[in-house]
Design a protein around this motif. Sequence first.
Motif, PDB file in Angstrom:
ATOM      1  N   GLU A 170      11.794  20.486  58.203  1.00 48.65           N
ATOM      2  CA  GLU A 170      12.537  21.745  58.330  1.00 48.65           C
ATOM      3  C   GLU A 170      13.980  21.620  57.842  1.00 48.65           C
ATOM      4  OE1 GLU A 170      12.238  23.017  62.382  1.00 48.65           O
ATOM      5  OE2 GLU A 170      10.307  24.019  62.073  1.00 48.65           O
ATOM      6  N   ILE A 171      14.629  20.492  58.147  1.00 48.78           N
ATOM      7  CA  ILE A 171      16.019  20.312  57.717  1.00 48.78           C
ATOM      8  C   ILE A 171      16.094  20.276  56.198  1.00 48.78           C
ATOM      9  CG2 ILE A 171      18.052  18.819  57.826  1.00 48.78           C
ATOM     10  CD1 ILE A 171      17.127  17.879  60.556  1.00 48.78           C
ATOM     11  N   ALA A 172      15.147  19.577  55.574  1.00 50.79           N
ATOM     12  CA  ALA A 172      15.117  19.522  54.113  1.00 50.79           C
ATOM     13  C   ALA A 172      14.976  20.918  53.519  1.00 50.79           C
ATOM     14  CB  ALA A 172      13.956  18.639  53.651  1.00 50.79           C
ATOM     15  N   LEU A 173      14.113  21.732  54.106  1.00 51.63           N
ATOM     16  CA  LEU A 173      13.894  23.089  53.601  1.00 51.63           C
ATOM     17  C   LEU A 173      15.114  23.978  53.838  1.00 51.63           C
ATOM     18  CD1 LEU A 173      10.174  23.633  54.689  1.00 51.63           C
ATOM     19  CD2 LEU A 173      11.053  23.121  52.396  1.00 51.63           C
ATOM     20  N   ILE A 174      15.829  23.757  54.943  1.00 50.22           N
ATOM     21  CA  ILE A 174      17.061  24.510  55.202  1.00 50.22           C
ATOM     22  C   ILE A 174      18.113  24.184  54.149  1.00 50.22           C
ATOM     23  CG2 ILE A 174      19.030  24.712  56.778  1.00 50.22           C
ATOM     24  CD1 ILE A 174      17.027  24.428  59.092  1.00 50.22           C
ATOM     25  N   LEU A 175      18.289  22.900  53.863  1.00 46.40           N
ATOM     26  CA  LEU A 175      19.253  22.484  52.839  1.00 46.40           C
ATOM     27  C   LEU A 175      18.892  23.078  51.484  1.00 46.40           C
ATOM     28  CD1 LEU A 175      19.597  18.747  53.908  1.00 46.40           C
ATOM     29  CD2 LEU A 175      21.440  20.442  53.945  1.00 46.40           C
ATOM     30  N   PHE A 176      17.602  23.038  51.155  1.00 43.94           N
ATOM     31  CA  PHE A 176      17.129  23.630  49.903  1.00 43.94           C
ATOM     32  C   PHE A 176      17.374  25.139  49.907  1.00 43.94           C
ATOM     33  CE2 PHE A 176      13.843  25.840  47.494  1.00 43.94           C
ATOM     34  CZ  PHE A 176      13.920  25.218  46.247  1.00 43.94           C
ATOM     35  N   GLY A 177      17.040  25.800  51.016  1.00 44.85           N
ATOM     36  CA  GLY A 177      17.140  27.258  51.094  1.00 44.85           C
ATOM     37  C   GLY A 177      18.557  27.769  50.946  1.00 44.85           C
ATOM     38  N   ILE A 178      19.525  27.094  51.574  1.00 41.87           N
ATOM     39  CA  ILE A 178      20.924  27.513  51.463  1.00 41.87           C
ATOM     40  C   ILE A 178      21.378  27.439  50.015  1.00 41.87           C
ATOM     41  CG2 ILE A 178      23.298  26.893  52.051  1.00 41.87           C
ATOM     42  CD1 ILE A 178      22.242  26.015  54.813  1.00 41.87           C
ATOM     43  N   GLN A 179      21.098  26.311  49.362  1.00 46.08           N
ATOM     44  CA  GLN A 179      21.547  26.166  47.977  1.00 46.08           C
ATOM     45  C   GLN A 179      20.760  27.078  47.033  1.00 46.08           C
ATOM     46  OE1 GLN A 179      23.213  22.519  47.020  1.00 46.08           O
ATOM     47  NE2 GLN A 179      22.656  22.497  44.866  1.00 46.08           N
ATOM     48  N   PHE A 180      19.495  27.316  47.343  1.00 46.14           N
ATOM     49  CA  PHE A 180      18.683  28.204  46.512  1.00 46.14           C
ATOM     50  C   PHE A 180      19.263  29.623  46.524  1.00 46.14           C
ATOM     51  CE2 PHE A 180      15.074  31.174  46.048  1.00 46.14           C
ATOM     52  CZ  PHE A 180      14.594  30.788  44.812  1.00 46.14           C
ATOM     53  N   MET A 181      19.541  30.161  47.709  1.00 49.09           N
ATOM     54  CA  MET A 181      20.064  31.531  47.794  1.00 49.09           C
ATOM     55  C   MET A 181      21.480  31.617  47.232  1.00 49.09           C
ATOM     56  SD  MET A 181      17.821  33.613  48.611  1.00 49.09           S
ATOM     57  CE  MET A 181      19.059  34.887  48.354  1.00 49.09           C
ATOM     58  N   TRP A 182      22.272  30.592  47.440  1.00 48.95           N
ATOM     59  CA  TRP A 182      23.649  30.564  46.908  1.00 48.95           C
ATOM     60  C   TRP A 182      23.654  30.657  45.386  1.00 48.95           C
ATOM     61  CZ3 TRP A 182      25.414  26.536  43.760  1.00 48.95           C
ATOM     62  CH2 TRP A 182      26.762  26.530  43.474  1.00 48.95           C
ATOM     63  N   GLN A 183      22.632  30.054  44.751  1.00 45.79           N
ATOM     64  CA  GLN A 183      22.570  30.005  43.282  1.00 45.79           C
ATOM     65  C   GLN A 183      22.652  31.393  42.656  1.00 45.79           C
ATOM     66  OE1 GLN A 183      21.510  27.412  40.931  1.00 45.79           O
ATOM     67  NE2 GLN A 183      21.588  25.771  42.427  1.00 45.79           N
ATOM     68  N   PHE A 184      21.982  32.372  43.246  1.00 38.44           N
ATOM     69  CA  PHE A 184      21.899  33.692  42.621  1.00 38.44           C
ATOM     70  C   PHE A 184      23.270  34.359  42.555  1.00 38.44           C
ATOM     71  CE2 PHE A 184      17.627  32.881  44.197  1.00 38.44           C
ATOM     72  CZ  PHE A 184      16.860  33.210  43.093  1.00 38.44           C
ATOM     73  N   THR A 185      23.954  34.417  43.680  1.00 39.36           N
ATOM     74  CA  THR A 185      25.288  35.027  43.695  1.00 39.36           C
ATOM     75  C   THR A 185      26.236  34.253  42.791  1.00 39.36           C
ATOM     76  OG1 THR A 185      24.815  35.448  46.038  1.00 39.36           O
ATOM     77  CG2 THR A 185      27.007  36.008  45.244  1.00 39.36           C
ATOM     78  N   HIS A 186      26.187  32.945  42.896  1.00 40.01           N
ATOM     79  CA  HIS A 186      27.037  32.070  42.091  1.00 40.01           C
ATOM     80  C   HIS A 186      26.808  32.289  40.596  1.00 40.01           C
ATOM     81  CE1 HIS A 186      28.712  28.323  40.474  1.00 40.01           C
ATOM     82  NE2 HIS A 186      27.520  28.038  39.976  1.00 40.01           N
ATOM     83  N   PHE A 187      25.539  32.262  40.204  1.00 36.56           N
ATOM     84  CA  PHE A 187      25.256  32.341  38.768  1.00 36.56           C
ATOM     85  C   PHE A 187      25.530  33.725  38.209  1.00 36.56           C
ATOM     86  CE2 PHE A 187      22.816  32.712  34.907  1.00 36.56           C
ATOM     87  CZ  PHE A 187      23.136  31.533  34.268  1.00 36.56           C
ATOM     88  N   TRP A 188      25.193  34.765  38.967  1.00 34.24           N
ATOM     89  CA  TRP A 188      25.430  36.110  38.449  1.00 34.24           C
ATOM     90  C   TRP A 188      26.919  36.438  38.388  1.00 34.24           C
ATOM     91  CZ3 TRP A 188      20.613  37.904  41.529  1.00 34.24           C
ATOM     92  CH2 TRP A 188      19.498  37.837  40.690  1.00 34.24           C
ATOM     93  N   ALA A 189      27.724  35.823  39.245  1.00 33.59           N
ATOM     94  CA  ALA A 189      29.173  35.982  39.124  1.00 33.59           C
ATOM     95  C   ALA A 189      29.653  35.370  37.804  1.00 33.59           C
ATOM     96  CB  ALA A 189      29.882  35.330  40.310  1.00 33.59           C
TER      97      ALA A 189
END
Length: 295
Positions: A170-189
């Motif tokens: 679960e911790i691994a998936l949380i770390l992945f999930g935070i960075q995964f969702m962050w990517q969209f806002t970051h990249f589209w900016a």
Amino acid sequence: MNFKDFKNLVKLRLTFLVVFSASISFLIGSRVTNQETIGYTGWGHINWMNWVMLIVGGFLVTGAANCFNEIIEKDLDKLMTRTSDRPLPSERMTTGQALVIGLFMGLLGTYLLGKLNLITGFLSVFSIILYAFAYTPLKRKSPIAVFVGAIPGALPPLIGYVAAHPSIDEIALILFGIQFMWQFTHFWAIAWVLDDDYKLGGFRLLPTGNRDLTSAIVTFVTALILLPVSLLPTYMGYGGYYVGGVSLVCSLIFLYQAFNLMRTLEIKAARQLMFGSFLYLPVVQLMFLFDFIGK
């Protein structure tokens, strides 16, 4: 080839950000392992040699993926102001030289990560293939490339975690999930700021392909989704109130910046969101590390 050309070939700043993310997750994974085996999550039982191997291997693998990306996009980079002075489009380096460097870095990096454990080695190979040979060609075809690219972009914390704790929990998936969702806002900016230059190379990476209200709304929605995702460490009981509080404040600031882009549709607002994204991720990851439950 001089150091400046090598730095541009492997996209040094991006590579360092990736390695930083993986190294923080390695420390989190180490503390989980120690808690499970000896009931202790301090700093005294971390394998620092493996940490160094992860950093070196992660640098090499990320640099190789960026190198292959630049080989594939060499002719397109000539068309864009931002990339025209890179070593390949400027012809200060041949494609053959870049290929040799990329293959050497990729093989050595995968070997080092694979020595940590097989899952880490497999994920490193998967990240190179997905980034260089799926995301890269898709960038000219559809904005779906951003979704595809967000997967290898979010693998570094997963790779770092399983390098120390070889299971995807679960911790691994949380770390992945935070960075995964962050990517969209970051990249589209970034895509909003550089849209004119990207279009010279035939890239249409904003959600609609243009700087319009719909693209801004989609960007805002991804920042909105990131807010509850960033609170998962506290909600799931793996982090304390400090990481929850800092994540909430950072997410609200990030959300306000995305709202400001949606309100104004200005490049200035997108640039503020872009710089905000550079700060958001390391702050949240570091807080997760230092506020890990049971420390």
